[in-house]
Design a protein around this motif. Structure first.
Motif, PDB file in Angstrom:
ATOM      1  N   CYS A 165       0.921  -1.102  -0.036  1.00  0.00           N
ATOM      2  CA  CYS A 165       0.016   0.009  -0.030  1.00  0.00           C
ATOM      3  C   CYS A 165       1.046   0.962   0.051  1.00  0.00           C
ATOM      4  O   CYS A 165       1.447   1.527   0.910  1.00  0.00           O
ATOM      5  N   THR A 167       1.688   4.876   0.754  1.00  0.00           N
ATOM      6  CA  THR A 167       1.193   5.855   1.738  1.00  0.00           C
ATOM      7  C   THR A 167       1.599   7.420   1.183  1.00  0.00           C
ATOM      8  O   THR A 167       2.846   7.407   0.418  1.00  0.00           O
ATOM      9  N   SER A 168       1.041   8.343   0.935  1.00  0.00           N
ATOM     10  CA  SER A 168       1.101   9.370   0.412  1.00  0.00           C
ATOM     11  C   SER A 168       2.039  10.384   1.445  1.00  0.00           C
ATOM     12  O   SER A 168       1.427  11.267   2.281  1.00  0.00           O
ATOM     13  N   PRO A 174       6.442   8.077  -2.496  1.00  0.00           N
ATOM     14  CA  PRO A 174       5.612   7.354  -1.702  1.00  0.00           C
ATOM     15  C   PRO A 174       6.224   6.197  -1.298  1.00  0.00           C
ATOM     16  O   PRO A 174       7.115   5.623  -1.923  1.00  0.00           O
ATOM     17  N   ALA A 177       4.018   0.281   2.047  1.00  0.00           N
ATOM     18  CA  ALA A 177       3.564  -0.305   3.450  1.00  0.00           C
ATOM     19  C   ALA A 177       3.349  -1.870   3.128  1.00  0.00           C
ATOM     20  O   ALA A 177       2.528  -1.905   2.203  1.00  0.00           O
ATOM     21  N   HIS A 211      -5.931   2.799  -2.768  1.00  0.00           N
ATOM     22  CA  HIS A 211      -5.555   3.163  -1.578  1.00  0.00           C
ATOM     23  C   HIS A 211      -6.345   2.213  -0.532  1.00  0.00           C
ATOM     24  O   HIS A 211      -7.132   1.503  -0.665  1.00  0.00           O
ATOM     25  N   SER A 306      -3.896   3.303  11.364  1.00  0.00           N
ATOM     26  CA  SER A 306      -3.014   3.646   9.877  1.00  0.00           C
ATOM     27  C   SER A 306      -2.872   2.454   9.008  1.00  0.00           C
ATOM     28  O   SER A 306      -3.292   1.310   9.494  1.00  0.00           O
ATOM     29  N   SER A 307      -2.450   3.003   7.822  1.00  0.00           N
ATOM     30  CA  SER A 307      -2.660   1.893   6.685  1.00  0.00           C
ATOM     31  C   SER A 307      -1.372   0.787   7.164  1.00  0.00           C
ATOM     32  O   SER A 307      -1.257  -0.190   6.698  1.00  0.00           O
ATOM     33  N   GLU A 308      -0.626   1.401   7.585  1.00  0.00           N
ATOM     34  CA  GLU A 308       0.755   0.483   8.189  1.00  0.00           C
ATOM     35  C   GLU A 308       0.166  -0.503   9.370  1.00  0.00           C
ATOM     36  O   GLU A 308       1.026  -1.332   9.606  1.00  0.00           O
ATOM     37  N   TYR A 376       8.152  -1.197   5.648  1.00  0.00           N
ATOM     38  CA  TYR A 376       8.009  -0.754   4.308  1.00  0.00           C
ATOM     39  C   TYR A 376       8.724  -1.587   3.129  1.00  0.00           C
ATOM     40  O   TYR A 376       9.810  -1.883   3.579  1.00  0.00           O
ATOM     41  N   ARG A 386       9.765   5.247  11.476  1.00  0.00           N
ATOM     42  CA  ARG A 386       8.600   4.592  12.042  1.00  0.00           C
ATOM     43  C   ARG A 386       8.556   4.063  13.297  1.00  0.00           C
ATOM     44  O   ARG A 386       7.367   4.326  14.207  1.00  0.00           O
TER      45      ARG A 386
END
Length: 569
Positions: A165, A167-168, A174, A177, A211, A306-308, A376, A386
């Motif tokens: 995914c 991430t912006s 980018p 993740a 997304h 979070s997407s992460e 990532y 992170r």
């Protein structure tokens, strides 16, 4: 994570289920057809991937049925999908494909022009065009494939990579993740319980599937709960309710300004005539969520995750307006000073829920316990940052640092206050852009508000606000000053020094406000700008047009203090 199994097992469970599974225009695919189509594509994938290549599939599609089919195929084959953003161009788009080591690219004719210029990291024969007749001929020999047999050969486990995914970030390329099958399945199970997903539900997927929002919060819980999905190629505010009625949609997800766009459509007497039960997303804001419920009769739930996968908050029935929620059982989240890692004091709120001690209470949300962050792809520096490794010796190494600003009230509820990139430092006072936006959102002539920093010509930042005005409305500086003076929670440093007025706020492909573009343009934008040269605070602020002469004089001041490069940050 393992207790929730794999996405492959959920796709296998669709076999033999002839209820609706996916809707798109006049087309309806059953759950069984989705499983069969996924198995066919997974078998094709097995014969197409070059030996030794990473099992990564780039998907450059709008929200069309092929998207969930390839998600299912990747799960069965133990492969991963990298959602490619069609608003990226040229070398940036080619970089995203190359960075995620995509060995196969799935696209459609409408996006082929995007591939004309850049040098692709794979030969053209591994670019499959789903609306080309040759694609259907390619799939045909595999149509008898069985999901169970494909999964047995692919050997997917909860640890198998499922998503890459993007991430912006506010700057730089980018980051991709990682999301495993186990984490995605766990997210689906969690949302099924949280949202009460039923087998007869229809999840309306109008946010782009490249997304994480649409896949993690829309497709995954539908798959777990046995619900159907309804696909919209791209979000359209005017088509939203007609689609919802046509497909019988009961739930939708949103990000960014989608809710504001829906509220901007002309009101109609049948606005509540629809089957929608709930909406789930981020960044609608308490004011617009209340307006949405009043107009459409649909409760919006603002979530945080979070997407992460590093941190999440849980909303409960007693969550007050404006708050996101509390800790989930067993979690250890805290609001800390970003520089020291020290936990900050709890927020004090007045009777109206307005923050009284933002200077000492707003900090970065961290997860001090175990997180499901999986890193990532090929970016150890970003992964280390992170998890607290971005500043040598800083307290909190090993924690998950969200990059988001929050405050926590005395009852333990967490409130979102913006991104760390959206912090402003005005006259040595730290401010959160989101807090100022929440106040300016009350200004009646504005349909949208964005607050961001512009560098002060001497030190620190100044506050700039972009106001999207209603059709036919003109900016009235005296009215705006009166509005500011009437806001009891507007601190002395919060009044905008600059106000940019425009018809609509610039947005990204996911309908989030394009803050980078706003910051970089600053007061050098083409639209009208008003400013308060003295910046005397809400009670004494006065605005006048920002002229070419003002701009020239101010730029000279930046040059005198060697701060001109900061205007392009």
């Amino acid at each position: 994570m393992a207790a929730n199994g794999t996405i492959a097992e959920l796709v296998q469970a669709q076999w033999g289920d002839h209820r609706p599974g996916a809707k798109f225009g006049d087309l309806t695919l059953t759950q069984h057809q989705l499983a069969a189509g996924a198995a066919a594509r997974a078998a094709l994938l097995g014969d197409t991937l070059p030996r030794g290549a990473e099992p990564h599939i780039g998907v450059l599609l709008d929200n069309v049925p092929e998207y969930p089919l390839w998600l299912g195929a990747a799960a069965l084959a133990g492969a991963a999908v990298a959602g490619i953003n069609p608003t990226r161009r040229g070398t940036e788009l080619a970089r995203d494909i190359a960075h995620t080591d995509c060995a196969l690219l799935i696209t459609e004719r409408a996006h082929l022009p995007l591939l004309d210029g850049p040098a692709l990291p794979m030969p053209r024969e591994r670019v499959l065009v789903v609306d080309d007749p040759a694609y259907q001929e390619l799939i045909k020999p595999y149509e008898g494939a069985l999901p169970d047999e494909i999964a047995a050969a692919g050997a997917p486990t909860p640890a198998s990579r499922m998503l890459l995914c993007f991430t912006s970030g506010s700057t730089g390329a980018p980051k991709a993740a990682l999301c495993s099958q186990g984490r995605l399945a766990a997210a689906g199970h969690s949302l099924v319980g949280y949202l009460g997903v039923r087998r007869d539900d229809v999840h309306y997927l109008c946010m782009p599937m490249f997304h994480g929002n649409a896949v993690i919060a829309g497709w995954a819980p539908a798959l777990v709960g046995g619900a159907a999905v309804a696909l919209r190629r791209r979000f359209s505010a005017s088509a939203f309710l007609p689609d919802v009625r046509r497909h019988g949609a009961t739930y939708f997800t949103y990000v960014g300004r989608a809710v504001q766009y829906l509220l901007a459509t002309p009101p109609a007497p049948d606005d509540r005539d629809h089957p929608l039960r709930a909406g789930f997303g981020t960044e609608a804001g308490a004011v617009d969520a209340a307006r949405f419920a009043d107009r459409f009769g649909v409760r919006l739930t603002e979530g945080y995750g979070s997407s992460e996968g590093g941190a999440a908050l849980q909303r409960s029935p007693d969550t007050p307006p404006g708050a996101i929620g509390r800790l989930a059982p067993g979690d250890d989240l805290a609001v800390v000073d970003p520089d020291t890692g020290s936990e900050l004091p709890r927020a004090r709120l007045d009777a109206a829920g307005r923050l009284l001690n933002g200077e000492e209470a707003i900090g970065e949300l961290v997860n001090r316990g175990r997180s499901s962050f999986e890193g990532y792809w090929r970016n150890p520096e970003a992964t280390a940052a992170r998890t607290g490794g971005r500043a040598a010796g800083r307290a909190g190494a090993g924690w998950y640092w969200t990059g988001d600003l929050f405050f926590r009230d005395t009852d333990g509820f967490f409130h979102f206050a913006g991104r760390t990139d959206d912090r402003l430092r005005v006259d040595s006072e730290n401010l959160a852009a989101a807090m100022i936006e929440n106040i300016l959102a009350r200004y009646a002539p504005a349909t949208g508000v964005a607050v961001y920093a512009v560098p002060d010509p001497v030190a620190g930042d100044q506050v700039m606000a972009a106001l999207a005005l209603r059709d036919g409305a003109a900016f009235d500086p005296d009215d705006f000053v009166a509005f500011l003076a009437a806001q009891p929670d507007l601190g002395t440093k919060m009044a905008p020094r600059f106000v940019r007025t425009l018809a609509a706020l610039p947005v990204t492909a996911t309908n989030k406000v394009h803050r980078v573009a706003l910051r970089r343009a600053g007061f050098r934008c083409p639209e009208p700008v008003w400013w308060s040269p003295l910046a005397a605070g809400p009670a004494g602020t006065a605005y006048r047009p920002f002229t070419d002469e003002d701009r020239t004089a101010l730029l000279a001041l930046y040059k005198d203090h060697d701060r001109t490069p900061l205007l392009d940050r």
